[in-house]
Design a protein around this motif. Sequence first.
Motif, PDB file in Angstrom:
ATOM      1  N   ASN A  93       0.840  -1.211   0.000  1.00  0.00           N
ATOM      2  CA  ASN A  93       0.000   0.000   0.000  1.00  0.00           C
ATOM      3  C   ASN A  93       0.870   1.255   0.000  1.00  0.00           C
ATOM      4  OD1 ASN A  93      -2.873  -0.946   0.184  1.00  0.00           O
ATOM      5  ND2 ASN A  93      -2.004  -2.053   1.921  1.00  0.00           N
ATOM      6  N   LEU A 150       4.134   5.373  -5.903  1.00  0.00           N
ATOM      7  CA  LEU A 150       3.938   5.446  -7.361  1.00  0.00           C
ATOM      8  C   LEU A 150       2.996   6.588  -7.715  1.00  0.00           C
ATOM      9  CD1 LEU A 150       3.587   1.700  -8.505  1.00  0.00           C
ATOM     10  CD2 LEU A 150       5.553   3.199  -8.755  1.00  0.00           C
ATOM     11  N   ALA A 151       1.887   6.692  -6.976  1.00  0.00           N
ATOM     12  CA  ALA A 151       0.908   7.745  -7.273  1.00  0.00           C
ATOM     13  C   ALA A 151       1.524   9.128  -7.071  1.00  0.00           C
ATOM     14  CB  ALA A 151      -0.329   7.568  -6.394  1.00  0.00           C
ATOM     15  N   LEU A 193       1.173  -4.450  -9.056  1.00  0.00           N
ATOM     16  CA  LEU A 193       0.798  -4.025  -7.711  1.00  0.00           C
ATOM     17  C   LEU A 193      -0.717  -4.067  -7.504  1.00  0.00           C
ATOM     18  CD1 LEU A 193       1.860  -2.703  -5.116  1.00  0.00           C
ATOM     19  CD2 LEU A 193       1.642  -0.501  -6.245  1.00  0.00           C
ATOM     20  N   ALA A 227       2.163   1.717  -3.499  1.00  0.00           N
ATOM     21  CA  ALA A 227       1.137   2.326  -4.358  1.00  0.00           C
ATOM     22  C   ALA A 227       1.112   3.843  -4.156  1.00  0.00           C
ATOM     23  CB  ALA A 227      -0.238   1.725  -4.052  1.00  0.00           C
ATOM     24  N   ALA A 228       1.214   4.269  -2.914  1.00  0.00           N
ATOM     25  CA  ALA A 228       1.203   5.711  -2.635  1.00  0.00           C
ATOM     26  C   ALA A 228       2.433   6.391  -3.241  1.00  0.00           C
ATOM     27  CB  ALA A 228       1.145   5.945  -1.127  1.00  0.00           C
TER      28      ALA A 228
END
Lengths: 161, 126
Positions: B84, B90-91, B115, B87-88
């Motif tokens: 998680n 990457l964003a 992911l 993911a943050a």
Amino acid sequence: MSDRPVFTASGPSPIPSICVGDVMSAPPVACDPTADLCHIAGRMARRRIHSVVVTDHDGLEDIAHARAVISELDLVRAVTETGVGVTAARIPAGPVVTIAIDASLIEAAHAMIGADVAHLVVLDGRRPVGVLSSLDIAATIADTAVPATAANAGTTPRQQG
Amino acid sequence: MRSPLITCDPTTDLQEVATMMVRDHVHCIVVDGSTHDHAVDPTEWAFVTDLDVVRGTATATRKHRAGDVASGRAVVVAATQDLNDVAAILADNESSHAIVVDDGEPVGMLSGLDLVTILAGKARLS
């Protein structure tokens, strides 16, 4: 006469003079607004694609039904902001950028660059018939050592996925 | 995660980069700008994507190389990092890919799709 912009290379271009329809993936992979993120991610992974066209409930017979194009980065953002239960209608996604099936790859490249998108929806008239990705164009650049004439022209589009 | 990492030199011709992408069916390759005479240095890595290749070839007035079109510093995450959090990262970096390092050594590349597929699968099981 077409109102599409015309791009002229100032010298020999590594992008071959072939049409979008010769290298696109077909048909386009679409989902309706109620599809959840798990479903969309699963379809992308199974088909080894990186975008899905979100349509309204009337399918994708006409480009007017296309609402957005969801990319893998859109899915990542949605996971962090909303969670995996979010539906396609609520995933902030990119615009639907289109290109005609008989457009040249150099036109398609400039459309991608101008809109900063890696996928174009390919139209035959108003009907979406495929998707062209930046990897599809890269593949033709890789192939330019091979004469891009008779061998490439008129080839059957790949199935998307 | 895709392993091993697919890398090229900053001087690699874009046509060769395109060939590597098609051969390995990847959308992103690591441009390794380190001089190879010292330890691995992630700050010397950058990503070149398929869109960078298209941009570099469609708009070129001269022959571009990987180092000319690479779009910013590569995103690097630890092999033990929570997904998680990845993911943050990457964003926040607007990146679809991250290099995974274990004990300072690059061990592979994680894509956004890898992911999301894992996170979605975990959510289904729970």
